[in-house]
Design an enzyme around this catalytic site. Structure first.
Site, PDB file in Angstrom:
ATOM      1  N   LYS A  52       0.759  -1.097  -0.005  1.00 15.79           N
ATOM      2  CA  LYS A  52       0.165  -0.181   0.063  1.00 15.79           C
ATOM      3  C   LYS A  52       0.829   1.249  -0.048  1.00 15.79           C
ATOM      4  CE  LYS A  52      -1.701   2.035   3.845  1.00 15.79           C
ATOM      5  NZ  LYS A  52      -0.651   2.833   4.772  1.00 15.79           N
TER       6      LYS A  52
ATOM      7  N   HIS B 134      -1.652  -5.242   5.604  1.00 15.96           N
ATOM      8  CA  HIS B 134      -1.163  -6.024   6.645  1.00 15.96           C
ATOM      9  C   HIS B 134      -2.054  -6.235   7.857  1.00 15.96           C
ATOM     10  CE1 HIS B 134      -0.123  -2.329   8.593  1.00 15.96           C
ATOM     11  NE2 HIS B 134       0.196  -2.883   9.742  1.00 15.96           N
TER      12      HIS B 134
ATOM     13  N   LYS C 131      -3.345  -9.688  10.394  1.00 17.95           N
ATOM     14  CA  LYS C 131      -3.291  -9.826  12.157  1.00 17.95           C
ATOM     15  C   LYS C 131      -4.352 -11.232  12.649  1.00 17.95           C
ATOM     16  CE  LYS C 131      -2.363  -4.777  12.600  1.00 17.95           C
ATOM     17  NZ  LYS C 131      -1.093  -4.639  13.258  1.00 17.95           N
TER      18      LYS C 131
ATOM     19  N   GLU D  99      -3.290   5.469  17.252  1.00 15.87           N
ATOM     20  CA  GLU D  99      -1.834   5.263  17.694  1.00 15.87           C
ATOM     21  C   GLU D  99      -1.578   6.477  18.686  1.00 15.87           C
ATOM     22  OE1 GLU D  99       0.072   3.756  13.915  1.00 15.87           O
ATOM     23  OE2 GLU D  99      -1.166   5.361  13.312  1.00 15.87           O
TER      24      GLU D  99
ATOM     25  N   HIS E 255      -6.894  -0.227   5.865  1.00 16.70           N
ATOM     26  CA  HIS E 255      -7.051  -1.062   6.987  1.00 16.70           C
ATOM     27  C   HIS E 255      -8.729  -0.758   7.468  1.00 16.70           C
ATOM     28  CE1 HIS E 255      -3.044  -1.036   6.462  1.00 16.70           C
ATOM     29  NE2 HIS E 255      -2.681   0.197   7.233  1.00 16.70           N
TER      30      HIS E 255
ATOM     31  N   LYS F  89      -3.671   9.625  15.046  1.00 17.25           N
ATOM     32  CA  LYS F  89      -2.169   9.824  15.532  1.00 17.25           C
ATOM     33  C   LYS F  89      -2.361  10.494  16.892  1.00 17.25           C
ATOM     34  CE  LYS F  89       0.226   8.366  11.546  1.00 17.25           C
ATOM     35  NZ  LYS F  89       0.418   6.963  11.827  1.00 17.25           N
TER      36      LYS F  89
HETATM   37  C1  BG6 Z   1       0.327   1.748   8.082  1.00 20.04           C
HETATM   38  C2  BG6 Z   1       0.117   3.417   8.042  1.00 20.04           C
HETATM   39  O1  BG6 Z   1      -0.286   1.241   6.994  1.00 20.04           O
HETATM   40  O2  BG6 Z   1      -0.157   1.526   9.333  1.00 20.04           O
HETATM   41  C3  BG6 Z   1       0.747   3.924   9.499  1.00 20.04           C
HETATM   42  O3  BG6 Z   1       0.738   3.941   6.844  1.00 20.04           O
HETATM   43  C4  BG6 Z   1       0.256   3.354  10.664  1.00 20.04           C
HETATM   44  O4  BG6 Z   1       0.691   5.300   9.432  1.00 20.04           O
HETATM   45  C5  BG6 Z   1       0.468   1.831  10.596  1.00 20.04           C
HETATM   46  O5  BG6 Z   1       0.955   3.711  11.695  1.00 20.04           O
HETATM   47  C6  BG6 Z   1      -0.302   0.897  11.771  1.00 20.04           C
HETATM   48  O6  BG6 Z   1      -0.038  -0.342  11.658  1.00 20.04           O
HETATM   49  P1  BG6 Z   1      -0.048  -1.194  12.985  1.00 20.04           P
HETATM   50  O7  BG6 Z   1      -0.021  -2.483  12.426  1.00 20.04           O
HETATM   51  O8  BG6 Z   1       1.090  -0.615  13.749  1.00 20.04           O
HETATM   52  O9  BG6 Z   1      -1.414  -0.851  13.488  1.00 20.04           O
END
Ligand code: BG6
Length: 493
Positions: free
Chosen positions: A151, A181, A185, A219, A243, A343
């Site tokens: 992505k 990704h 999970k 996050e 996501h 964020k």
């Molecule tokens: C990524 C984003 O695809 O996913 C990031 O570009 C983000 O900005 C991340 O921090 C979050 O992934 P995870 O697995 O840490 O929740």
């Protein structure tokens, strides 16, 4: 496996640790080999040394032992070159011919594009034209050739369609693995098992019983060193288009007829097509945005978004968004799906929370200050992976008083910690030819159609109230007011 972008962060942080673990678990063929390709002038030895250092940095010492590393790094090889030049692909082909000599003739080639999106199209064209990667017409063709594309897949519907055109000119859809990704999970996959391998949830999984759904992915980190990318992307492109909408489709889809890639993806695509379009006129009813200012995270002062490196001092980019999606089909008519991502929140948490309707009539009297809590099924994607169900019980005593309690399933308590990472699952699935957890072209395009109007509208009108939440808080107060006005309140996962 041929990794384009072998000198980058993704390779060091995610891909190599995943391959190292798969190798350690005996999941890779004995003669499995990696060919890294990147611009940096390196030879095999330097590449191996760089990856060894990365594995030592990103894996715990008990895993990255000298013995295991000594076994793994000789599998790595390297070719230096520019992705825009045909000579690079000729060099890759030459190296592959040498590496493949003496190996079983049915060994596949897996190409991983861990390169900036701006060079996807060039690399794909070259891969096809040089003959390094061939188009296959049938899934069963041997030796197989597959391509994983990272992505972001496009930055709008139009660019995603154009990229899909480029990819399809070179490969058949069954060779293309668009990675998200989140789909690798553990708890995300468990959502499917929970919904479709139990009989108690499905009868409740609809508008008759569900009041609303909250999907949260927040996050503590800021944009880190990705200011330039994030200024273009913002939270909607970065998290919603992929996501969050993927989590929504898995939560809302109808039972697929089989657990096969196309049956699952057909159902997911239908959900995306059923999402009610958000228009400029209804934008304020359906969404709220925010941007973090300076604040405190875990006791440390952190800067605001506008003073992050490579970010404009008057940036209008959203780092917080909350959106209400309505799914116009029989199952979900009238049930809001609130999706939220940001964020610099106080905690890192991703969860899907299903809030059920209240009983139609409550015969137990509530005293002053007492509130009646609805049932919630919370699927915790991370951290502390698991599932909990909140329900009401009578507290001990002569009076009839109620309290909320939780039944909790916790992955680590139940099965121990296997530290399994999403990239391990997804890379292995691709090697096995299982595309269930990868997004198909129609899903990607449908997801862009959902978010494009929002991105376009927000792009036109930079808000004058940014920043509107302090780093380390749960987002702008307008987001609380907005959801209260809609008769709900945010969970704090
Ligand atoms: C990524 C984003 O695809 O996913 C990031 O570009 C983000 O900005 C991340 O921090 C979050 O992934 P995870 O697995 O840490 O929740």
């Amino acid at each position: 496996m041929i990794i384009f972008g072998a000198g980058g962060d993704l390779t060091r942080r995610k891909l190599m640790p995943a391959l190292f673990r798969l190798a350690g678990a005996g999941m890779l063929a004995d003669d499995f080999t990696v060919l890294g390709v990147a611009r940096e002038a390196m030879d095999d030895d330097l590449f191996r040394a760089a990856i060894r250092t990365a594995l030592e940095q990103f894996l715990p010492p008990e895993e990255a032992t000298k013995e295991a590393l000594d076994k793994f790094v000789p599998r790595l090889h390297y070719v230096a070159g520019d992705f825009a030049e045909a000579a690079t692909y000729a060099a890759v082909q030459e190296r592959l011919t040498v590496l493949e000599t003496g190996r079983p003739a049915d060994g596949g080639r897996l190409f991983y594009l861990a390169i900036p999106p701006s060079v996807y199209a060039t690399a794909i064209d070259h891969l096809a034209q040089s003959g390094v990667a061939r188009r296959l017409y049938a899934q069963s063709d041997r030796p197989w050739v597959r391509v994983i594309i990272e992505k972001p897949f496009g930055s709008s519907l139009e660019s995603a369609q154009a990229l899909n055109g480029v990819v399809r000119r070179a490969f058949s859809e069954h060779q293309i693995y668009r990675i998200d990704h989140y789909l690798g999970k553990e708890t995300v996959q468990n959502l499917l098992v929970c919904r479709f391998a139990n009989s108690i949830f499905e009868p409740l999984w609809n508008r008759q019983h569900i009041h609303h759904v909250q999907i949260t992915a927040v996050e503590t980190v800021g944009v880190e060193r990705r200011g330039r990318y994030y200024e273009e992307a913002g939270v909607v492109r970065d998290m919603f288009q992929n996501h969050l909408l993927q989590l929504l489709t898995l939560t809302a889809m109808e039972p697929p007829v089989t657990f096969s890639a196309d049956a699952v993806r057909d159902e997911k695509a239908k959900v995306l097509h059923a999402i009610r379009p958000i228009t400029p006129a209804t934008m304020h009813e359906y969404s709220v945005r925010g941007q973090y200012g300076p604040g405190t995270i875990d006791g440390s002062a952190v800067r605001g978004y506008r003073t992050e490196p490579d970010v404009s001092p008057d940036s209008g980019t959203a780092t917080y968004a909350a959106v209400r999606f309505m799914i116009d089909n029989w199952r979900w008519q009238g049930v809001p799906f609130y999706l939220r991502s940001a964020k610099r929140m106080p905690r890192r948490a991703t969860e899907i929370a299903i809030q059920f309707r209240q009983p139609p009539h409550l015969m137990f009297p509530l005293r002053d200050g007492e509130a009646f809590e609805p049932n919630v099924l919370a699927i915790r994607v991370q951290p502390n992976e698991g599932i909990s169900l909140r329900f009401e019980v009578k507290t001990p005593g002569v009076d009839v008083r109620m309290a909320s309690v939780e039944m909790d399933f916790n992955y680590v308590e139940a099965f121990g910690d296997n530290g399994h990472e999403a990239y391990e699952t997804l890379i292995l699935d691709c090697m096995l030819g299982d595309a269930t957890l990868f997004t198909r072209s129609d899903e990607v395009e449908a997801a862009w159609s959902v978010v494009d109007p929002m991105i376009e509208f927000w792009g036109h009108k930079a808000p004058d109230h940014f920043p509107n939440y302090a780093a380390g808080t749960w987002g702008p107060s307008v987001a609380d007011e907005w959801i209260h006005a809609l008769g709900c309140r945010w969970r704090q996962p």
